[in-house]
Design a protein around this motif. Structure first.
Motif, PDB file in Angstrom:
ATOM      1  N   SER A 163       0.847  -1.179   0.000  1.00 43.40           N
ATOM      2  CA  SER A 163       0.000   0.000   0.000  1.00 43.40           C
ATOM      3  C   SER A 163       0.888   1.237   0.000  1.00 43.40           C
ATOM      4  N   ASP A 164       0.566   2.191  -0.865  1.00 43.92           N
ATOM      5  CA  ASP A 164       1.292   3.459  -0.834  1.00 43.92           C
ATOM      6  C   ASP A 164       1.110   4.099   0.529  1.00 43.92           C
ATOM      7  N   SER A 165       2.124   4.831   0.956  1.00 39.85           N
ATOM      8  CA  SER A 165       1.966   5.493   2.249  1.00 39.85           C
ATOM      9  C   SER A 165       0.954   6.632   2.106  1.00 39.85           C
ATOM     10  N   LEU A 166       0.100   6.735   3.066  1.00 38.57           N
ATOM     11  CA  LEU A 166      -0.946   7.756   3.044  1.00 38.57           C
ATOM     12  C   LEU A 166      -0.719   8.729   4.184  1.00 38.57           C
ATOM     13  N   ASN A 167      -1.165   9.925   3.970  1.00 38.60           N
ATOM     14  CA  ASN A 167      -1.027  10.947   5.005  1.00 38.60           C
ATOM     15  C   ASN A 167      -2.416  11.422   5.425  1.00 38.60           C
ATOM     16  N   PHE A 168      -2.910  10.801   6.473  1.00 37.30           N
ATOM     17  CA  PHE A 168      -4.262  11.148   6.926  1.00 37.30           C
ATOM     18  C   PHE A 168      -4.294  12.487   7.660  1.00 37.30           C
TER      19      PHE A 168
ATOM     20  N   GLN B 194      -3.578  15.130   6.461  1.00 43.72           N
ATOM     21  CA  GLN B 194      -4.072  16.142   5.519  1.00 43.72           C
ATOM     22  C   GLN B 194      -5.494  16.580   5.869  1.00 43.72           C
ATOM     23  N   ALA B 195      -6.225  15.666   6.481  1.00 42.65           N
ATOM     24  CA  ALA B 195      -7.618  15.984   6.817  1.00 42.65           C
ATOM     25  C   ALA B 195      -7.708  17.162   7.785  1.00 42.65           C
ATOM     26  N   ASP B 196      -6.613  17.395   8.536  1.00 46.29           N
ATOM     27  CA  ASP B 196      -6.618  18.525   9.464  1.00 46.29           C
ATOM     28  C   ASP B 196      -6.721  19.864   8.738  1.00 46.29           C
ATOM     29  N   SER B 197      -6.305  19.869   7.470  1.00 44.02           N
ATOM     30  CA  SER B 197      -6.332  21.136   6.728  1.00 44.02           C
ATOM     31  C   SER B 197      -7.661  21.347   5.996  1.00 44.02           C
ATOM     32  N   LEU B 198      -8.567  20.424   6.210  1.00 41.42           N
ATOM     33  CA  LEU B 198      -9.853  20.538   5.507  1.00 41.42           C
ATOM     34  C   LEU B 198     -10.614  21.780   5.956  1.00 41.42           C
ATOM     35  N   VAL B 199     -11.072  22.518   4.986  1.00 45.89           N
ATOM     36  CA  VAL B 199     -11.820  23.746   5.269  1.00 45.89           C
ATOM     37  C   VAL B 199     -13.125  23.718   4.479  1.00 45.89           C
TER      38      VAL B 199
END
Lengths: 182, 476
Positions: free
Chosen positions: A22-27, A29-34
């Motif tokens: 599995s490619d590494s994922l960066n969850f 990123q959801a913190d930047s959701l606006v």
């Protein structure tokens, strides 16, 4: 021997499945959701026919405070970032008028005032857009507004009548606000 | 709010596949007792079997017809909000769905009757099933709002979702009617633990030019949200009795339903076989712990309107409150505890199979000789290939999948099946199943969409099934 070989192959396939990639994922990123939707709706509409203006004995023929809880509701007040209030004043009466809109807080303190001076008909529709938040007026005006006071003054006479059909003065308004939902 | 959004995105990332219940690998794999669960009319030659409790069948299937984890959470340097906007909010259509299914067999047994043509099965399994279509217009409203979208109707029917957790108690009969026809039927009692359903929503929200004021906002809604079992679980969570509540509701203490499975196998000739089955033709009647909500009606507002001289008749009038009251009167939000019925997602399987190659010695306890071509039990061939059709009823109509398969038997101790499945979501779904028989011990492993395992994060579908049984053919 052949069967054993096939069995080994099959088991290998399932072994590979267990260690699938599995490619590494960066969850994070959801913190930047606006989510900042812009909502738009009408606010206030006032209509006064010329005959009412002519009947009034005082020049200040209309003054009234309107309860307006839309801005002070928790959902709106806690999330609004910026926005605009747009007014349109149309006068088809034969009088020069001055319409004043004031935003009041809960204790009746005036937070903001907008004055519209309109010539007697024929005249163009007066349009005005007031920005709040950002580079505009303070957004706290909107957040703390609990009622709206509208007053209208007749700067002309009380005898003449307009040549236009159904003469009246109207105040239309709408609000467009950006909210911070996420 | 952000946590809910992250959860939603995570679910989308993991995804749920539109055809999550398709068990193409298990279907017609007659070496495995659980093949009777997807076709009660499968040709079986067991004397008896017993599943190992809680291990005889575990299946878990997730997928997405829209975005996957990689498309949102990859370390690609793109702005996350742009990805959400382009790939999720506007990239998915209202027909894209999120659905999933899991099953856990608690008990499963089967035994041959005195009449050797009859084989009986019984058991209990636990199931969870959910589907949700992408609520695109709601998402657009939440992320973009209605500003500068004059005349654009936000379709409220985009909210369409249902889900349930239940236990299923079943008893089935598999009967060899004639030498070339085997039929089967199964009765099911559903014991619902939890259910939610909001699938028949209608209406719209639109902003247009106003008649008096600058804008008119119109809400025309017919929205329903029906639930059962949820309040019980909430209360149980508070007093720490979740396990006992789930057990109580799952074992006839909750809402009950009735259903049937039907199936057949028909040998066109010795080597060509037609099969078909219809599963979960049933319903659940929700009478306990029911809570329904509705928002129904229509209203158009243009803000607070004061038209003189009428507005002066009551100097104390609260025009804002009148507006709010009017809207609530025209579009009341109501709740009730009325009973309701939900239909189970009915599944249809059909297949045509061609057997070829070496005939294998039968294990059945019969006087039918090593190759069983003249006995009541048919011998199996070393190879089979064919095609399978799968359909499932969904809130927005039936969905179908088409599979081609090849099955290879290596003696009586191992069998492999591979499938290639195509549907509206994927054209690269290759599955593989392995069945092993070590004496009386039977075990099987199945996985779909093998190509997706190369990069699970980029896969829109992952599924596995496994199980452990003890089987007797009466000659062990």
């Amino acid at each position: 021997m052949k069967l054993t070989k096939q069995l080994v192959v099959c088991c290998s396939i399932f072994f590979v499945l267990l260690f699938s990639c599995s490619d590494s994922l960066n969850f994070d990123q959801a913190d930047s959701l606006v989510a900042e939707p812009e909502l738009e709706a009408s606010l206030l509409y006032i209509e006064a026919p010329e005959r009412i203006i002519n009947l009034a004995t005082a020049t200040n023929f209309f003054v009234q405070d309107f309860n307006f809880d839309a801005f002070s509701s928790d959902f709106f007040a806690e999330r609004v970032i910026e926005g605009t209030v747009t007014y349109e004043v149309e006068n088809t009466t034969s009088k020069e008028l001055e319409v004043t809109v004031e935003f009041l807080d809960e204790s009746g303190v005036i937070l903001d005032t907008e004055i519209f001076a309109v010539e007697a008909a024929p005249t163009a529709v007066l349009e005005r857009e007031i920005a709040y938040g950002g580079t505009g007026r303070s957004i706290d005006i909107i957040i703390n507004t609990s009622s709206i006071r509208v007053s209208a003054e007749n700067l002309g006479d009380t005898m003449s009548t307009s040549i236009f059909p159904d003469p009246k003065v109207t105040l239309k308004s709408k609000g467009k606000f950006k909210l911070s939902v996420i | 709010m952000k946590n809910y959004m992250i959860l939603l995105l995570a679910l989308l990332g993991l995804g749920f596949y539109g055809l999550g219940q398709n068990k193409a690998l298990l279907y017609d794999f007659s070496e495995i007792p659980q093949s009777l669960m997807v076709n009660p009319g499968v040709q079986s030659d067991f004397q008896w079997y017993s599943g190992i409790p809680a291990l005889s069948h575990v299946s878990f299937q997730i997928g997405s017809s829209g975005v996957n984890a990689n498309s949102l959470f990859a370390n690609d340097g793109l702005d996350f909000n742009d990805k959400v906007r382009d790939r999720l909010i506007f990239g998915m259509s209202p027909n894209d769905e999120l659905s999933g299914n899991y099953q856990l067999e608690l008990i499963n047994i089967g035994f041959r009757g005195k009449d050797t043509g009859n084989f009986y099965t019984a058991g209990i399994y636990h199931e969870g099933d959910a589907i949700g279509y992408w609520f695109r217009d709601y998402a657009i409203l939440a992320f973009e709002g209605n500003a500068d979208r004059l005349g654009q109707r936000f379709d409220l029917s985009h909210l369409s979702t249902r889900g349930e957790i239940l236990n299923v108690f079943h008893f089935g009969v598999n009967h060899q009617w004639k030498r070339n026809i085997t039929i089967g039927a199964r009765a099911k009692i559903y014991s619902s633990i939890l259910n939610f359903d909001s699938t028949r929503n209608k209406g719209f929200f639109v902003t247009t030019e106003g008649q008096n004021n600058l804008l008119a906002s119109t809400l025309d809604a017919d929205l329903r949200w029906r639930t059962s079992g949820i309040n019980d679980l909430k209360a149980a969570e508070e007093d720490g009795s979740i396990a006992s509540t789930v057990l109580k509701n799952g074992f006839f203490g909750g809402n009950l339903g009735l259903g049937f499975d039907l199936g057949f196998t028909y040998n066109l000739n010795d080597q060509t076989v037609l099969t078909g089955s219809l599963l979960d033709l049933g319903f659940i009647y929700h009478t306990k712990d029911v809570m329904n909500y509705s928002l129904s009606g229509s209203a158009t507002v243009e803000g607070v309107q004061i038209i003189l001289p009428d507005a002066l008749s009551d100097p104390n009038a609260d025009f804002w409150q009148q507006l709010v009251d009017d809207v609530e009167q025209f579009i009341p939000f109501e709740d009730n505890t009325k009973n309701y019925i939900t239909w189970r997602p009915t599944k249809l399987y059909a297949s045509i199979r061609r057997d070829f190659g070496e005939q294998l010695p039968t294990r059945a306890n019969c006087d039918c000789g090593p190759y069983a071509t003249l006995g009541s039990f048919r011998a199996k061939y070393a190879n089979s290939f064919g095609g399978q059709l799968y359909m499932v009823s969904r809130p927005r109509g039936p969905q179908a999948a088409l599979s081609a398969f090849y099955l290879r038997r290596l003696g009586n101790f191992m069998a492999l099946k591979t499938t290639y499945t195509i549907d509206k979501f994927s054209a690269t779904n290759i599955g593989l199943a392995l069945n092993l028989q070590a004496g009386p011990v039977n075990m099987y492993f199945m996985a779909d969409n093998l190509l997706g395992y190369g990069n699970l994060a980029n896969s829109q579908y992952a599924s596995f099934q496994l199980g452990l049984n003890i089987i007797s053919w009466g000659k062990n």
